[in-house]
Design a protein around this motif. Structure first.
Motif, short mmCIF file in Angstrom:
data_model
loop_
_atom_site.label_atom_id
_atom_site.label_comp_id
_atom_site.label_asym_id
_atom_site.label_seq_id
_atom_site.Cartn_x
_atom_site.Cartn_y
_atom_site.Cartn_z
N TYR A 153 0.67 -1.22 0.01
CA TYR A 153 0.12 -0.03 0.10
C TYR A 153 0.84 1.30 0.00
N ALA A 154 2.18 1.30 0.84
CA ALA A 154 3.02 2.35 0.84
C ALA A 154 3.48 2.69 -0.64
N ASP A 155 3.82 1.54 -1.10
CA ASP A 155 4.24 1.71 -2.75
C ASP A 155 3.26 2.06 -3.69
N LYS A 156 2.14 1.74 -3.54
CA LYS A 156 0.96 2.22 -4.47
C LYS A 156 0.75 3.43 -4.46
N THR A 157 0.74 4.07 -3.15
CA THR A 157 0.21 5.39 -2.96
C THR A 157 1.34 6.56 -2.88
N LYS A 158 2.79 6.16 -2.87
CA LYS A 158 3.80 6.93 -2.64
C LYS A 158 3.82 8.14 -3.35
N TYR A 159 3.41 8.15 -4.67
CA TYR A 159 3.47 9.27 -5.54
C TYR A 159 2.16 10.25 -5.15
N LEU A 160 1.08 9.79 -4.70
CA LEU A 160 -0.12 10.83 -4.28
C LEU A 160 0.29 11.27 -2.81
N ARG A 161 1.05 10.26 -2.05
CA ARG A 161 0.99 10.71 -0.53
C ARG A 161 2.40 11.81 -0.71
N LYS A 162 3.29 11.49 -1.23
CA LYS A 162 4.65 12.57 -1.43
C LYS A 162 5.08 12.40 0.18
N ASP A 163 5.41 13.48 0.96
CA ASP A 163 5.82 13.76 2.15
C ASP A 163 4.81 14.03 3.14
N GLU A 164 3.66 14.49 2.52
CA GLU A 164 2.57 14.97 3.29
C GLU A 164 1.72 14.22 4.33
N PHE A 165 1.57 12.91 3.63
CA PHE A 165 0.77 11.75 4.39
C PHE A 165 1.79 10.53 5.10
N THR A 166 1.81 9.81 6.05
CA THR A 166 2.12 8.51 6.11
C THR A 166 1.19 7.50 5.36
N PRO A 167 1.46 6.19 5.15
CA PRO A 167 0.51 5.13 4.53
C PRO A 167 -0.46 5.10 5.43
N GLU A 168 -0.28 5.02 6.92
CA GLU A 168 -1.49 4.77 7.78
C GLU A 168 -2.45 5.89 7.58
N ASP A 169 -1.95 7.34 7.44
CA ASP A 169 -2.65 8.52 7.53
C ASP A 169 -3.55 8.54 6.21
N TYR A 170 -3.08 7.90 5.20
CA TYR A 170 -3.67 7.80 3.90
C TYR A 170 -4.61 6.67 3.53
N TYR A 171 -4.59 5.85 4.53
CA TYR A 171 -5.42 4.62 4.35
C TYR A 171 -7.04 4.80 4.38
N GLU A 172 -7.44 5.90 4.97
CA GLU A 172 -8.90 6.22 4.69
C GLU A 172 -9.20 6.58 3.22
N ARG A 173 -8.18 6.48 2.19
CA ARG A 173 -8.63 6.89 0.96
C ARG A 173 -8.49 5.44 0.16
N ALA A 174 -8.04 4.47 0.91
CA ALA A 174 -7.69 3.15 0.35
C ALA A 174 -8.89 2.44 -0.59
N GLY A 175 -10.28 2.81 -0.33
CA GLY A 175 -11.27 2.46 -1.14
C GLY A 175 -11.25 2.62 -2.50
N ILE A 176 -10.46 3.55 -2.94
CA ILE A 176 -10.61 4.21 -4.46
C ILE A 176 -9.72 3.16 -5.16
N TRP A 177 -8.81 2.19 -4.69
CA TRP A 177 -8.33 1.27 -5.30
C TRP A 177 -8.84 -0.17 -5.12
N ALA A 178 -9.27 -0.91 -6.13
CA ALA A 178 -9.80 -2.27 -6.00
C ALA A 178 -8.72 -3.19 -5.13
N GLU A 179 -7.55 -2.97 -5.41
CA GLU A 179 -6.59 -3.87 -4.66
C GLU A 179 -6.72 -3.63 -3.19
N PHE A 180 -7.06 -2.42 -2.57
CA PHE A 180 -7.07 -2.42 -1.21
C PHE A 180 -8.32 -1.96 -0.87
#
Length: 237
Positions: A35-62
């Motif tokens: 998940y961290a790898d999938k979202t790193k370009y969108l998260r950049k340095d603004e969010f940790t993978p955990e902080d960004y997890y509330e958006r995980a529903g937009i990806w069918a893999e997560f």
């Protein structure tokens, strides 16, 4: 071209999705890294993978689908009507129910599926979640080997682009500029995760999803320069 389509041959739809789990910690270590790898370009340095997890529903893999709402036109002695229904509950079951609908009532060559941003989101998301859940794809979602003009999908966002492929217009904006009652009078997509996991109010999500489905049909009517549906013409079954 869209003027020639028979509205009764179109199945309008919308889906609501949420993260696969309520909390990021429910993922195993491999899933967390993926998940961290999938979202790193969108998260950049603004969010940790955990902080960004509330958006995980937009990806069918997560993420996963919690509601599919569909709508279709009928013409009877009392004139036209638009009927909506929704599939919800355990994801594999709702996907199977949706597949059964496609294979029994929308399985002919002239039947089409219609959604807003459906080509980029709804259609591939449903197909991916079916594969993940071990469900064979119905013909309307199995696009392998099909030429572009053979794909039985209508996308109201795509129609509105008029060839401008860098242009994005939300469903809410489309309804506003076209004089259609807004489907976003209660919640919006960013709140579905909270309503599902924290409020545990699936009925509220169903109502929201059905309103979006109606809005998609209304947009197609406006693009055909036809009168939009009135409240008494919309029936939930």
């Amino acid at each position: 071209m869209i003027d020639r389509l028979q509205l009764e041959n179109i199945l309008f739809l919308d889906i609501e999705t949420v993260p696969q789990h309520e909390q990021f910690d429910a993922l195993d270590d491999t899933e967390k890294q993926l998940y961290a790898d999938k979202t790193k370009y969108l998260r950049k340095d603004e969010f940790t993978p955990e902080d960004y997890y509330e958006r995980a529903g937009i990806w069918a893999e997560f993420g996963k689908i919690v509601c599919i709402s569909v709508g279709y036109f009928t013409n009877g002695g009392d004139g036209r009507s638009f009927r909506t229904t929704s599939y919800h509950g355990e994801e594999r079951s709702l996907l199977q129910e949706f597949k059964n609908l496609l294979e029994t009532h929308f399985n002919h060559r002239n039947h089409l599926l219609c959604a807003h941003n459906g080509k980029e989101f709804d259609f591939p998301y449903i197909a991916r979640r079916m594969v993940i859940n071990g469900i064979s794809l119905p013909i309307k979602l199995n696009l392998f080997g099909k030429k572009p003009w053979e794909i039985p999908h209508i996308d109201t966002l795509d129609l509105w682009k008029f060839g401008d492929y860098k242009h994005y217009t939300s469903l809410k904006l489309m309804t506003k500029i076209l004089g259609i009652p807004s489907p976003k009078d209660d919640i919006d997509g960013s709140q579905v995760r909270k309503v599902f996991y924290e409020d545990k109010d699936i009925d509220r999500i169903i109502i929201y999803c059905e309103k979006d489905t109606v809005a998609v049909a209304q947009i197609l009517l406006r693009l055909r320069n036809e009168p939009i549906l009135e409240e008494h013409e919309i029936l939930s079954v």
